[in-house]
Enzyme design. Structure first.
Site, PDB file in Angstrom:
ATOM      1  N   ASP A 199      19.169 -72.494  49.920  1.00  0.00           N
ATOM      2  CA  ASP A 199      19.988 -71.306  50.173  1.00  0.00           C
ATOM      3  C   ASP A 199      20.448 -70.681  48.859  1.00  0.00           C
ATOM      4  OD1 ASP A 199      19.889 -72.058  52.993  1.00  0.00           O
ATOM      5  OD2 ASP A 199      21.233 -73.667  52.377  1.00  0.00           O
TER       6      ASP A 199
ATOM      7  N   HIS B  60      24.793 -75.874  56.043  1.00  0.00           N
ATOM      8  CA  HIS B  60      23.434 -75.328  55.911  1.00  0.00           C
ATOM      9  C   HIS B  60      23.036 -74.802  57.295  1.00  0.00           C
ATOM     10  CE1 HIS B  60      19.236 -74.729  55.118  1.00  0.00           C
ATOM     11  NE2 HIS B  60      18.923 -75.564  56.071  1.00  0.00           N
TER      12      HIS B  60
END
Ligand code: NAD
Length: 331
Positions: A163, A191
């Protein structure tokens, strides 16, 4: 520093494994240390790892030590320094006769796997072993594994580096700068699509990336949602989840942990909250991290969160608390 390093990889016959494993032994991650690989799969596909082992041999990596493969995680774990827990049961497959659609079912099934893995790592792994959970739902899988073993000197993390890499890539393109110039790209929280990519603390040459961009509309309507939804966008485009970029992110995380963090930078992963930044204790939350000269992984504690950042982080924290509640019988 040890001359050899032992790395366990689960899900080794999967897509991420195929991209990740050769790069563990190419000399770029562990330098000139010999890398002994212990590859783990489920019984149905463990025999495929013979083919991967043949390819690793045929690649002539100078730092490749031994290669073992097994469907018995505890055997693989003995004295291992690193555990890359990639294997998990994905949503949508039929498991024990039932199609796994709900996140709560996914949490329960994978949770059971991570209880056993956590116990084995505590019992057989090196006392300073580092564990990176990639398999989703990564934060809660990591919480379950850590809780099952609970050796304080072992470090459990869930991967948010992918990410962070995605966020850096989008920011760099927006301001036509090189990715390597962007520092302190922090992913806070889970996440999952609730994660918060922190553009306000990201820096280039001591200058705030937010100031350089100076386009709040782009930040709120494009940057944040696109980082949060990038995994789905890749699945839609590719018909399979991110694999080579996920492997690169796992390698970046290992590299970040193996090397002292340069001043003015940090790296992203989720670790066990001790109350830092008023995140409740006892969840695995994305934080800004550093590796100290002693090789410890620590939360960087002196960053400022704006009210907007705080409220976005709270959404993700609440999701983590809900996931924790769903697996409380496993903790
Ligand atoms: N954290 C992240 O940023 C991130 C990014 C991408 C993918 N992922 C996750 O990584 C995981 C793996 O992705 P992939 O594309 O390699 O999937 P994949 O389906 O290609 O491979 C997964 C492999 O794991 C194995 N496996 C399942 N349970 C296991 C167990 N208990 N022990 C050992 N092996 C086991 C399967 O047999 C399979 O070979 C998925 O859960 C995916 O959602 C995480």
């Amino acid at each position: 520093m040890k001359k050899e390093v032992k790395v366990v990889v689960t899900g080794a016959a999967g897509q991420i494994g195929y991209s990740l494993i050769p790069r563990l032994v190419d000399g770029n991650i562990f330098g000139d240390r010999v890398v002994n690989l212990s590859l783990v799969e489920i019984p149905q596909v463990v025999s495929k790892l013979e083919g991967l082992a043949m390819e690793l041999d045929d690649s002539n990596f100078p730092n490749l030590g031994s290669i073992n493969y097994t469907d018995k995680f505890a055997d693989a774990s003995k004295d291992a320094d690193w555990f890359l827990l990639v294997g998990s049961i994905p949503r949508g497959i039929v498991y024990n006769g039932k199609k796994i659609e709900e996140r709560s079912d996914l949490l329960q099934i994978n949770g059971g796997i991570f209880v056993n893995q956590g116990k084995a790592i505590a019992k057989h792994g090196d006392e300073n072993a580092k564990v990176l959970v990639v398999g989703n739902p990564a934060n809660t899988n990591a919480l379950i594994g850590k809780s099952a073993g609970n050796i304080p000197s072992q470090t459990w993390m869930a991967m948010t580096m992918l990410d962070s890499n995605r966020a850096k890539s989008m920011l760099a393109k927006k301001i036509s700068r090189n990715i390597s110039e962007i520092k302190k790209m922090i992913i806070w929280g889970n996440h999952s699509p609730t994660m918060y990519p922190d553009f306000e603390n990201a820096m280039i040459n001591n200058e705030s990336v937010a100031n350089l961009i100076n386009d709040n509309d782009w930040i709120t309507s494009e940057f944040i949602p696109n980082v949060q939804q990038r995994g789905k966008a890749v699945i839609d485009a590719r018909g399979a989840s991110s694999a080579t970029s996920a492997a690169k992110a796992a390698l970046d995380t290992v590299l970040a942990c193996e090397n002292v963090t340069p001043s003015g930078d940090c790296f992203s992963a989720a670790v066990y909250s001790d109350g830092a930044y008023d995140v409740p204790e006892g969840i695995m939350c994305g934080f800004p991290l550093m590796t100290t000269p002693d090789g410890e992984i620590e939360i960087i504690r002196d960053l400022t969160l704006s009210d907007n950042a705080r409220s976005r982080l709270n959404i993700s924290v609440n999701e983590l608390l809900t996931e924790k509640e769903a697996v409380k019988d496993l903790l």
